[in-house]
Design a protein around this motif. Structure first.
Motif, PDB file in Angstrom:
ATOM      1  N   GLY A  83       0.587 -72.555  10.037  1.00  0.00           N
ATOM      2  CA  GLY A  83       0.014 -71.419   9.326  1.00  0.00           C
ATOM      3  C   GLY A  83      -0.558 -70.326  10.174  1.00  0.00           C
ATOM      4  N   MET A  84      -0.491 -70.443  11.493  1.00  0.00           N
ATOM      5  CA  MET A  84      -1.136 -69.426  12.324  1.00  0.00           C
ATOM      6  C   MET A  84      -0.462 -69.118  13.653  1.00  0.00           C
ATOM      7  SD  MET A  84      -4.499 -71.554  13.400  1.00  0.00           S
ATOM      8  CE  MET A  84      -5.067 -71.535  11.705  1.00  0.00           C
ATOM      9  N   TYR A  85       0.511 -69.882  14.040  1.00  0.00           N
ATOM     10  CA  TYR A  85       1.184 -69.597  15.306  1.00  0.00           C
ATOM     11  C   TYR A  85       2.684 -69.456  15.087  1.00  0.00           C
ATOM     12  CZ  TYR A  85      -3.180 -70.914  17.507  1.00  0.00           C
ATOM     13  OH  TYR A  85      -4.492 -70.967  17.878  1.00  0.00           O
ATOM     14  N   HIS A  86       3.288 -68.640  15.910  1.00  0.00           N
ATOM     15  CA  HIS A  86       4.735 -68.508  15.875  1.00  0.00           C
ATOM     16  C   HIS A  86       5.321 -69.190  17.105  1.00  0.00           C
ATOM     17  CE1 HIS A  86       4.978 -65.634  12.508  1.00  0.00           C
ATOM     18  NE2 HIS A  86       3.780 -65.253  12.923  1.00  0.00           N
ATOM     19  N   CYS A  87       6.569 -69.648  16.971  1.00  0.00           N
ATOM     20  CA  CYS A  87       7.281 -70.225  18.099  1.00  0.00           C
ATOM     21  C   CYS A  87       8.624 -69.527  18.240  1.00  0.00           C
ATOM     22  CB  CYS A  87       7.496 -71.730  17.900  1.00  0.00           C
ATOM     23  SG  CYS A  87       5.994 -72.703  18.044  1.00  0.00           S
ATOM     24  N   PHE A  88       8.983 -69.246  19.480  1.00  0.00           N
ATOM     25  CA  PHE A  88      10.207 -68.493  19.775  1.00  0.00           C
ATOM     26  C   PHE A  88      11.277 -69.385  20.411  1.00  0.00           C
ATOM     27  CE2 PHE A  88      12.545 -66.321  23.195  1.00  0.00           C
ATOM     28  CZ  PHE A  88      13.333 -65.477  22.435  1.00  0.00           C
ATOM     29  N   ASN A  89      12.482 -69.297  19.863  1.00  0.00           N
ATOM     30  CA  ASN A  89      13.614 -70.071  20.375  1.00  0.00           C
ATOM     31  C   ASN A  89      14.791 -69.168  20.716  1.00  0.00           C
ATOM     32  OD1 ASN A  89      13.371 -73.274  19.263  1.00  0.00           O
ATOM     33  ND2 ASN A  89      12.139 -71.761  18.193  1.00  0.00           N
TER      34      ASN A  89
END
Length: 203
Positions: A83-89
DNA sequence: AGTGGGATCTGT
DNA sequence: CAGATCCCACTA
């Protein structure tokens, strides 16, 4: 030929994520904003996610969330976690094959514009984690599903010649371990990071 | 229509 | 080690 060459072709990403993940170490992720400002960071930690892998978001079904993972190699896959962090792939392998490499840590070369001057030690922790790096580079889901090419908000650059040479000389070594933060597929050693690097997510 | 858990991070 | 905080895939 400059030390850092932009990656235009993405054919080298059209391979299994477990092969691409270590190859991305030493490459540079560049965030470019509409006003021309850029933030650059060398990739120092990665994890692979692939078909048949219970920890992969696409393990069960193709859904709206994991759609980008099925795309062509060289596009982005960004998701929201906790609910608060994004992850990049970085999406890898052939189109239709759901696989990607999670970028877990970047080594920034300088504090981004707007950041106060900070000691080197702190700078190296600024993007040391998948959620932290997305926060610093202002990456969110609106950047998911786009090619990581020239003139894009996110792009990749090849390893510098110095880095490549250090790898060949054995000055820089890669460490391979199990992945972090997952509850399934914990036996797979699909995490890679630069040895002797203080910008990785866990020291 | 409701809900549980998630590829995280920070402060106690 | 608890808490923050939102989305969405899954169950019913």
């Amino acid at each position: 030929m400059s030390a850092n060459t932009q990656i235009v072709e993405s054919f080298w990403l059209a391979r299994p994520s477990t092969t691409v993940a270590p190859d991305l170490l030493g490459c540079t992720l560049v965030r470019q904003f509409p006003d021309g400002e850029t933030i650059r960071g060398m990739i120092v930690e990665t994890e692979a996610y692939a078909p048949g892998d219970p920890a992969c978001h696409a393990y069960r079904q193709r859904t709206p969330r994991n759609e980008a993972m099925f795309g062509a190699a060289g596009i982005s896959y960004v998701y929201l976690i906790y609910g608060m962090y994004h992850c990049f792939n970085v999406v890898t392998d052939a189109e239709g094959v759901a696989s990607a490499v999670l970028i877990r840590a970047l080594q920034l070369d300088a504090p981004p514009k707007g950041f106060a001057a900070i000691p080197e030690k702190k700078l190296l922790r600024l993007a040391a984690g998948p959620g932290k790096l997305c926060k610093v580079l202002e990456i969110d889901r609106t950047l998911s599903g786009f090619p990581l090419g020239a003139d894009q908000p996110l792009r990749l650059e090849h390893r510098s010649e110095d880095f490549q040479q250090a790898v060949e000389e054995g000055t820089i070594n890669f460490v391979q371990t199990t992945r972090i933060g997952i509850t399934k597929g914990i036996d797979l050693s699909w995490r890679w990071y630069l040895g002797n690097c203080t910008a990785v997510s866990q020291l």
